[in-house]
Design a protein around this motif. Structure first.
Motif, PDB file in Angstrom:
ATOM      1  N   SER A 205      -7.059  -4.192 -16.192  1.00  0.00           N
ATOM      2  CA  SER A 205      -7.339  -5.389 -14.753  1.00  0.00           C
ATOM      3  C   SER A 205      -8.175  -4.378 -13.628  1.00  0.00           C
ATOM      4  CB  SER A 205      -6.396  -5.984 -14.747  1.00  0.00           C
ATOM      5  OG  SER A 205      -5.249  -6.302 -13.998  1.00  0.00           O
ATOM      6  N   HIS A 206      -7.024  -3.773 -13.240  1.00  0.00           N
ATOM      7  CA  HIS A 206      -7.594  -2.706 -12.108  1.00  0.00           C
ATOM      8  C   HIS A 206      -6.436  -1.691 -12.008  1.00  0.00           C
ATOM      9  CE1 HIS A 206      -4.032  -5.710 -10.918  1.00  0.00           C
ATOM     10  NE2 HIS A 206      -4.043  -5.055  -9.257  1.00  0.00           N
ATOM     11  N   THR A 207      -6.762  -0.624 -11.293  1.00  0.00           N
ATOM     12  CA  THR A 207      -5.814   0.320 -10.769  1.00  0.00           C
ATOM     13  C   THR A 207      -4.180   0.350 -10.135  1.00  0.00           C
ATOM     14  OG1 THR A 207      -7.351   1.741  -9.144  1.00  0.00           O
ATOM     15  CG2 THR A 207      -7.692   1.934 -11.991  1.00  0.00           C
ATOM     16  N   HIS A 208      -3.926  -0.466  -9.958  1.00  0.00           N
ATOM     17  CA  HIS A 208      -2.986  -0.275  -9.389  1.00  0.00           C
ATOM     18  C   HIS A 208      -1.235  -0.589 -10.097  1.00  0.00           C
ATOM     19  CE1 HIS A 208      -4.080  -3.606  -5.601  1.00  0.00           C
ATOM     20  NE2 HIS A 208      -4.511  -2.878  -5.478  1.00  0.00           N
ATOM     21  N   TRP A 209      -0.847   0.431  -8.948  1.00  0.00           N
ATOM     22  CA  TRP A 209       0.206   1.173 -10.443  1.00  0.00           C
ATOM     23  C   TRP A 209       0.944   0.687 -11.416  1.00  0.00           C
ATOM     24  CZ3 TRP A 209       4.107   4.502  -5.927  1.00  0.00           C
ATOM     25  CH2 TRP A 209       3.800   5.941  -6.278  1.00  0.00           C
ATOM     26  N   ASN A 287      -8.932 -12.521  -6.814  1.00  0.00           N
ATOM     27  CA  ASN A 287      -8.965 -11.540  -5.277  1.00  0.00           C
ATOM     28  C   ASN A 287      -7.723 -11.433  -4.632  1.00  0.00           C
ATOM     29  OD1 ASN A 287      -9.468 -12.125  -2.561  1.00  0.00           O
ATOM     30  ND2 ASN A 287      -8.602 -14.487  -2.287  1.00  0.00           N
ATOM     31  N   HIS A 288      -8.091 -10.176  -4.488  1.00  0.00           N
ATOM     32  CA  HIS A 288      -7.355  -8.686  -4.570  1.00  0.00           C
ATOM     33  C   HIS A 288      -7.953  -7.606  -4.399  1.00  0.00           C
ATOM     34  CE1 HIS A 288      -3.528  -7.501  -5.999  1.00  0.00           C
ATOM     35  NE2 HIS A 288      -3.385  -6.459  -6.785  1.00  0.00           N
ATOM     36  N   PRO A 289      -6.720  -6.476  -3.484  1.00  0.00           N
ATOM     37  CA  PRO A 289      -7.435  -6.005  -2.624  1.00  0.00           C
ATOM     38  C   PRO A 289      -8.733  -5.088  -3.262  1.00  0.00           C
ATOM     39  CG  PRO A 289      -4.967  -6.391  -1.620  1.00  0.00           C
ATOM     40  CD  PRO A 289      -5.472  -7.310  -3.259  1.00  0.00           C
TER      41      PRO A 289
HETATM   42 ZN   LIG Z   1      -2.717  -5.356  -8.054  1.00  0.00          ZN
END
Ligand SMILES: [Zn+2]
Length: 319
Positions: A205-209, A287-289
């Motif tokens: 989904s995204h690359t946050h840890w 809607n997320h950084p």
């Molecule tokens: Zn995140």
């Protein structure tokens, strides 16, 4: 060929129900509101009508009443997401023959059809080989936490690992995110497959840890027999491959991404709609950084949406 009319304002539900009937050789008519449904019903006189309750123009109760007054032999099944006794009673009083709760499966429908329309021959066609051999659809949550793993007494029920969801449908094994939950999934897959090779698709989904940190500990990535496709969108500051490799560089980790023995290929997504085998995938940005995508997977047995980290509120305005 028997005819069924599906009156449903939600396009996705209508498509799923239509597909179930088409696979069983029904002639399918569709209407996206109550008025259009009544018009089609009176014109084409189908053997069966499936009708949603909450729709624009005429609602499901009105549709049942009108059709019952003018088309006695047609059977009506009301399909609803609401399990209120009063809805069920009102629908049956309005002329419905059956009230079924969503999500609708072919098992539910076919037993209702057998009861209501016994004269329609049952189609006991053998399923195509591909369908027969595919693994039954299932979803398993291996990690449900955000930010950081939280082991301990307080998280025993749903586990303390970060995001990882396993989906099996239409013969595919799809892994949604590689948070720390993916470590346990890897061990379970190794046990299940033994010496056999695996073909897996990992959707990021995204690359946050909390969505990638388990990948270095995913044991199937350390077996040269396995094929792993990693799909995701380019991040805000670097490409997906760069970010995934970055967390495995010295001094963060002793094995680099390049050194993983499996056939692991990272593909950056460009489109919002694509296929994983027979599974259709649609994505939307959250809607997320940075860049964060949610995915809807549609398979023969149904569809699910995975939409982590979305912040469905306006940013707080500081005075
Ligand atoms: Zn995140």
């Amino acid at each position: 060929m028997p005819r069924v009319l599906i009156i449903e304002d939600d396009a996705e539900s209508r498509r799923l129900i239509s597909d179930l009937f088409r696979r069983d050789d029904w002639n399918v008519l569709e209407a996206n509101d109550g008025d259009a449904g009544v018009e089609l019903a009176l014109r084409d006189r189908p053997e069966l009508i499936l009708c949603d309750l909450l729709m624009p123009k005429s609602n499901g109760f009105q549709v049942c009443r009108t059709i019952r007054e003018q088309l006695q032999p047609t059977k009506i099944i009301v399909v609803s997401g609401r399990d209120y006794r009063v809805d069920r009673t009102s629908a049956l009083q309005a002329g419905a023959d059956e009230y079924l709760l969503k999500p609708i499966t072919w098992e539910l429908l076919s037993s209702a059809i057998e009861r209501l329309l016994p004269e329609i021959p049952r189609r006991s066609r053998p399923k195509p080989a591909a369908e027969r051999e595919s693994t039954p659809a299932r979803i398993r949550f291996w990690g449900v936490r955000g930010s950081i793993p939280v082991p301990g007494k307080g998280t025993v029920r749903y586990g303390g690992n970060t995001s990882c969801v396993e989906v099996r449908a239409d013969g595919e094994i799809i892994i949604l995110d590689a948070g720390t939950g993916i470590r346990l999934l890897g061990l379970a897959l190794d046990k299940e497959f033994g010496p056999r090779s695996m073909k897996l698709t990992l959707l990021i989904s995204h690359t946050h840890w909390d969505h990638i940190q388990g990948l270095p500990f995913f044991s199937p990535a350390y077996n040269e027999k396995n094929v792993i496709r990693v799909l995701g969108y380019e991040g805000a500051r670097a490409g997906l491959a760069t970010i995934l490799a970055g967390q495995m560089e010295t001094p963060f980790f002793p094995v680099s991404l390049r050194e993983l023995p499996s056939h692991l290929a990272i593909e950056e997504l460009k489109e919002a709609e694509f296929q994983i085998g027979k599974v259709e995938v649609r994505s939307k940005f959250a809607n997320h950084p940075g860049i964060c995508a949610g995915y809807r997977l549609s398979a023969g047995s149904g569809s699910i949406a995975y939409f982590p980290d979305n912040e469905p509120y306006e940013p707080l305005k500081l005075r």
